[in-house]
Design a protein around this motif. Sequence first.
Motif, mmCIF file in Angstrom:
data_model
loop_
_atom_site.group_PDB
_atom_site.id
_atom_site.type_symbol
_atom_site.label_atom_id
_atom_site.label_comp_id
_atom_site.label_asym_id
_atom_site.label_seq_id
_atom_site.Cartn_x
_atom_site.Cartn_y
_atom_site.Cartn_z
ATOM 1 N N PHE A 28 0.853 -1.190 0.000
ATOM 2 C CA PHE A 28 0.000 0.000 0.000
ATOM 3 C C PHE A 28 0.892 1.244 0.000
ATOM 4 N N LEU A 29 1.559 1.462 -1.138
ATOM 5 C CA LEU A 29 2.429 2.624 -1.299
ATOM 6 C C LEU A 29 3.323 2.788 -0.056
ATOM 7 N N SER A 30 3.578 4.055 0.326
ATOM 8 C CA SER A 30 4.313 4.280 1.586
ATOM 9 C C SER A 30 3.309 4.802 2.599
ATOM 10 N N ARG A 31 2.284 4.008 2.833
ATOM 11 C CA ARG A 31 1.159 4.472 3.645
ATOM 12 C C ARG A 31 0.750 3.428 4.679
ATOM 13 N N GLY A 32 -0.037 3.891 5.628
ATOM 14 C CA GLY A 32 -0.699 2.979 6.559
ATOM 15 C C GLY A 32 0.074 2.757 7.850
ATOM 16 N N ARG A 33 -0.535 1.907 8.679
ATOM 17 C CA ARG A 33 0.080 1.610 9.987
ATOM 18 C C ARG A 33 1.430 0.931 9.812
ATOM 19 N N GLY A 34 1.561 0.165 8.717
ATOM 20 C CA GLY A 34 2.848 -0.489 8.469
ATOM 21 C C GLY A 34 3.934 0.526 8.162
ATOM 22 N N GLN A 35 3.559 1.622 7.484
ATOM 23 C CA GLN A 35 4.575 2.592 7.094
ATOM 24 C C GLN A 35 5.132 3.340 8.302
ATOM 25 N N VAL A 36 4.300 3.578 9.291
ATOM 26 C CA VAL A 36 4.835 4.319 10.444
ATOM 27 C C VAL A 36 5.816 3.437 11.233
ATOM 28 N N VAL A 37 5.583 2.133 11.190
ATOM 29 C CA VAL A 37 6.544 1.196 11.805
ATOM 30 C C VAL A 37 7.866 1.247 11.020
ATOM 31 N N ARG A 38 7.740 1.241 9.671
ATOM 32 C CA ARG A 38 8.956 1.374 8.850
ATOM 33 C C ARG A 38 9.634 2.715 9.115
ATOM 34 N N LEU A 39 8.806 3.774 9.267
ATOM 35 C CA LEU A 39 9.361 5.123 9.386
ATOM 36 C C LEU A 39 10.260 5.275 10.612
ATOM 37 N N MET A 40 9.888 4.629 11.709
ATOM 38 C CA MET A 40 10.755 4.716 12.894
ATOM 39 C C MET A 40 12.115 4.088 12.592
ATOM 40 N N LEU A 41 12.102 2.958 11.895
ATOM 41 C CA LEU A 41 13.368 2.295 11.565
ATOM 42 C C LEU A 41 14.179 3.158 10.598
ATOM 43 N N ASP A 56 -5.204 -8.471 -2.854
ATOM 44 C CA ASP A 56 -5.876 -9.695 -3.321
ATOM 45 C C ASP A 56 -5.411 -10.934 -2.568
ATOM 46 N N GLU A 57 -4.126 -11.015 -2.275
ATOM 47 C CA GLU A 57 -3.619 -12.247 -1.632
ATOM 48 C C GLU A 57 -3.796 -12.235 -0.104
ATOM 49 N N TYR A 58 -3.995 -11.053 0.458
ATOM 50 C CA TYR A 58 -4.080 -10.956 1.922
ATOM 51 C C TYR A 58 -5.210 -11.796 2.555
ATOM 52 N N PRO A 59 -6.447 -11.774 2.009
ATOM 53 C CA PRO A 59 -7.535 -12.489 2.693
ATOM 54 C C PRO A 59 -7.222 -13.965 2.964
ATOM 55 N N GLU A 60 -6.581 -14.632 1.982
ATOM 56 C CA GLU A 60 -6.251 -16.043 2.188
ATOM 57 C C GLU A 60 -5.182 -16.198 3.270
ATOM 58 N N VAL A 76 -2.429 -6.808 9.994
ATOM 59 C CA VAL A 76 -1.074 -6.342 9.757
ATOM 60 C C VAL A 76 -1.007 -4.888 10.229
ATOM 61 N N PRO A 77 0.150 -4.357 10.581
ATOM 62 C CA PRO A 77 1.480 -4.937 10.448
ATOM 63 C C PRO A 77 1.784 -6.018 11.487
ATOM 64 N N ILE A 78 2.698 -6.907 11.052
ATOM 65 C CA ILE A 78 3.271 -7.911 11.946
ATOM 66 C C ILE A 78 4.781 -7.823 11.750
ATOM 67 N N VAL A 79 5.511 -7.911 12.858
ATOM 68 C CA VAL A 79 6.976 -7.864 12.773
ATOM 69 C C VAL A 79 7.540 -9.169 13.318
ATOM 70 N N GLU A 80 8.446 -9.746 12.535
ATOM 71 C CA GLU A 80 9.169 -10.945 12.996
ATOM 72 C C GLU A 80 10.591 -10.537 13.323
ATOM 73 N N LEU A 87 6.033 -9.591 16.849
ATOM 74 C CA LEU A 87 5.474 -8.368 17.438
ATOM 75 C C LEU A 87 4.223 -7.973 16.650
ATOM 76 N N THR A 88 3.156 -7.694 17.372
ATOM 77 C CA THR A 88 1.918 -7.253 16.722
ATOM 78 C C THR A 88 1.451 -5.951 17.376
ATOM 79 N N GLN A 89 0.538 -5.259 16.720
ATOM 80 C CA GLN A 89 -0.053 -3.987 17.158
ATOM 81 C C GLN A 89 0.938 -2.828 16.964
ATOM 82 N N SER A 90 0.645 -2.016 15.968
ATOM 83 C CA SER A 90 1.619 -1.012 15.536
ATOM 84 C C SER A 90 2.060 -0.052 16.644
ATOM 85 N N TYR A 91 1.132 0.434 17.449
ATOM 86 C CA TYR A 91 1.531 1.461 18.439
ATOM 87 C C TYR A 91 2.347 0.842 19.574
ATOM 88 N N PRO A 92 1.962 -0.318 20.112
ATOM 89 C CA PRO A 92 2.852 -0.990 21.063
ATOM 90 C C PRO A 92 4.224 -1.332 20.474
#
Length: 232
Positions: A28-41, A56-60, A76-80, A87-92
């Motif tokens: 999803f471009l550079s957007r969303g809850r996942g991007q803010v997790v990336r942004l800190m890194l 399309d592939e996410y639901p499965e 998502v996001p999920i961090v391994e 690690l789950t839950q973006s703000y925690p």
Amino acid sequence: MPTTKIFGTESAANKAIGGIPTIHYFDFLSRGRGQVVRLMLIDAGAAYKDVRYSFDEYPEQKQTGVIAKMNPTGNVPIVEMPDGKILTQSYPILRHWSRLFGAYDGKTEEEKYFADVICDIVIDWRTLFLAAFFSANKAEDYPKHKSGKRKHFLDALERHLKSNDLSSRGPFVIGKEITYADLVLFQIMHDEELTRDGKKELQNYPRLAQLASAVEGRPNVKAFLESDAYLG
Ligand SMILES: N[C@@H](CCC(=O)N[C@@H](CS)C(=O)NCC(=O)O)C(=O)O
């Protein structure tokens, strides 16, 4: 199949958090809850592995695949982490890494509290933004969101940042030091497309525009935004 790319070079910042994290999120471009997790890194100069799932592939994956196995909520996001920790839950995740970095969450109790306050407001805002932006009736719901709830959150955040003793020193939420709350607030303004076109839609919100510019001006964030890795 999700796509996987490595961003950055392993650094001391990776050591602080236990190695190179693998971030699972939408493509999803550079957007969303996942991007803010990336942004800190990105801001901290840490490398990460970026695994992106198409819508399309996410639901499965959420029903029976790797996402279902890693996260009980299927979100998502999920961090391994390299040691196998999930690690789950973006703000925690952001608060967890702040503690490990010894940065991004203020020093005093007052600073930590106020960073959490701003983050909490953005959590509420993002929930309503996503409902309107991804609504089956987006043509009606998103403009309504922009003039209604979004305006309410912008007004409230501008007022908070102008009136709080820490914030009024600027440019960040607690003054001169960046916190995770600045990243969270920047990302929602970015995703609502308020940071583009000279921030013209933030013209009635000078304090929020100042904060967005300060985040964009962080050396590693600036380099990212100017790179091919930034997808809009
Ligand atoms: N509180 C969670 C919310 C996670 C969440 O709702 N993520 C969205 C993407 S930003 C998601 O998984 N959407 C797909 C779905 O719910 O099926 C967090 O902050 O990580």
